[in-house]
Design an enzyme around this catalytic site. Structure first.
Site, mmCIF file in Angstrom:
data_model
loop_
_atom_site.group_PDB
_atom_site.id
_atom_site.type_symbol
_atom_site.label_atom_id
_atom_site.label_comp_id
_atom_site.label_asym_id
_atom_site.label_seq_id
_atom_site.Cartn_x
_atom_site.Cartn_y
_atom_site.Cartn_z
ATOM 1 N N HIS A 55 0.820 -1.195 0.081
ATOM 2 C CA HIS A 55 -0.122 0.252 -0.063
ATOM 3 C C HIS A 55 0.793 1.154 -0.077
ATOM 4 C CE1 HIS A 55 0.753 -0.613 4.238
ATOM 5 N NE2 HIS A 55 0.135 0.945 4.366
ATOM 6 N N HIS A 57 1.601 3.981 1.937
ATOM 7 C CA HIS A 57 1.975 4.554 3.028
ATOM 8 C C HIS A 57 3.565 4.805 2.900
ATOM 9 C CE1 HIS A 57 -1.857 4.118 5.719
ATOM 10 N NE2 HIS A 57 -2.063 5.244 4.895
ATOM 11 N N ASP A 59 6.060 4.723 5.146
ATOM 12 C CA ASP A 59 6.873 3.846 5.621
ATOM 13 C C ASP A 59 6.896 2.453 4.861
ATOM 14 O OD1 ASP A 59 4.124 3.582 6.753
ATOM 15 O OD2 ASP A 59 4.873 2.511 8.309
ATOM 16 N N HIS A 60 6.184 2.456 3.921
ATOM 17 C CA HIS A 60 6.075 1.038 3.274
ATOM 18 C C HIS A 60 6.794 1.297 1.823
ATOM 19 C CE1 HIS A 60 3.404 -1.481 5.896
ATOM 20 N NE2 HIS A 60 3.303 0.061 6.333
ATOM 21 N N HIS A 118 -7.397 -0.639 5.673
ATOM 22 C CA HIS A 118 -6.350 0.089 6.255
ATOM 23 C C HIS A 118 -6.251 1.471 5.145
ATOM 24 C CE1 HIS A 118 -2.704 1.456 8.153
ATOM 25 N NE2 HIS A 118 -2.045 1.163 6.944
ATOM 26 N N ASP A 137 -0.096 -3.909 6.391
ATOM 27 C CA ASP A 137 -0.821 -3.246 7.688
ATOM 28 C C ASP A 137 -2.286 -3.710 7.702
ATOM 29 O OD1 ASP A 137 1.512 -1.963 8.181
ATOM 30 O OD2 ASP A 137 0.797 0.044 7.724
ATOM 31 N N HIS A 175 4.837 -4.419 11.099
ATOM 32 C CA HIS A 175 5.092 -3.890 12.251
ATOM 33 C C HIS A 175 5.372 -4.734 13.567
ATOM 34 C CE1 HIS A 175 4.491 0.374 10.914
ATOM 35 N NE2 HIS A 175 3.848 -0.018 10.140
HETATM 36 ZN ZN LIG Z 1 0.141 1.744 6.444
#
Ligand SMILES: [Zn+2]
Length: 264
Positions: A55, A57, A59-60, A118, A137, A175
């Site tokens: 996805h 985001h 941090d990905h 998410h 996530d 995570h």
């Molecule tokens: Zn995420």
């Protein structure tokens, strides 16, 4: 060399980036940061063959641009797989449910599963031969992702697809949230013995600074309240505390998610 392994690459405060490899070639899953990925590739003498994204985001996906700058040449363009309905820079191969990814160098085959909730276009990758699930996530060890873009009904459906995978499936989420998730799980289902045992086991791992990920679908079904929102033991607590008025599954899931958002 056919045997594949998964390297755990910690990043930021609590992210796990994953490198699937055969000792020579590697596939990076959700490289939110290029630095730790390049260090791991160097340390294990691996060549990056592809990137898989779940996805959009940061941090990905935050490391994608730098990895491409580092690896792409006039003759070689690194394939970047990602969700079809999310506009992620660098994606060369957009995917949605039913698609398959084949990485010839490893070799690795993954099935794509749509898991909105998410984010609205979130996808997961299932490697059926290895029984590995890379779910970003969506499903966490002991929990699930927050609903930033999707609805509770979408997330219930997405988690339902993941919980229908074989019990032995290894769940590689993104995570290390497990101990906090399990503290909430115990509040939601205090009488769950499997959950009580899991808390002890996972606390022991964290005390040694070991990851609690991957978990398994069997363990998640036994202990994760977001896969257990139809269980009487959870519904009773939600009804008694006034968080729900009926046992309707999506309402129960939404109440659990809302409770977890406030949980300290
Ligand atoms: Zn995420």
């Amino acid at each position: 060399m056919n045997k594949l392994s998964v390297l755990t690459v910690p990043a930021f405060n609590d992210n796990y980036l994953w490198l699937i490899h055969n000792g020579t070639y590697a596939v990076a899953v959700d490289p939110g940061d290029a630095g730790p990925i390049m260090a791991a590739l160097d340390a294990h003498k691996l060549s990056l063959a592809a990137i898989l994204l779940t996805h959009h985001h940061a941090d990905h996906v935050g490391g994608v641009e730098k990895l491409l700058q580092h690896i792409n040449t006039a003759d070689f363009q690194l394939p970047v797989y990602g969700p079809r309905s999310e506009n992620i820079a660098g994606v060369t191969d957009p995917l949605s449910e039913g698609d398959e990814v084949h990485i010839a160098q490893l070799p690795l085959t993954c099935r794509v599963i749509d898991v909105p909730g998410h984010t609205s276009g979130h996808i997961a990758y299932m490697a059926p031969e290895q029984n590995w699930l890379f779910c970003g996530d969506t499903l966490f060890a002991g929990g699930c992702g927050r609903l930033f873009e999707g609805t509770p009904a979408q997330m219930v459906s997405s988690l339902g697809k993941l919980s229908a995978l074989p019990d032995s499936t290894l769940v590689y989420c993104a995570h290390e949230y497990t101990l906090g998730n399990l503290r909430f799980a115990l509040a939601a289902e205090p009488g769950n013995l499997a959950l009580q045992e899991r808390i002890v086991t996972e606390q022991e791992k964290r005390a040694k600074n070991l990851p609690t990920v991957p978990s398994t679908i069997a363990l998640e079904k036994a202990t994760n309240p977001f896969l257990r929102h139809r269980e009487p033991s959870i519904l009773e607590g939600l009804l008694e505390s006034g968080r729900i008025r009926t046992s309707e599954p999506v309402a129960a899931f939404a109440a659990l998610r809302e409770w977890k958002n406030q949980f300290k």
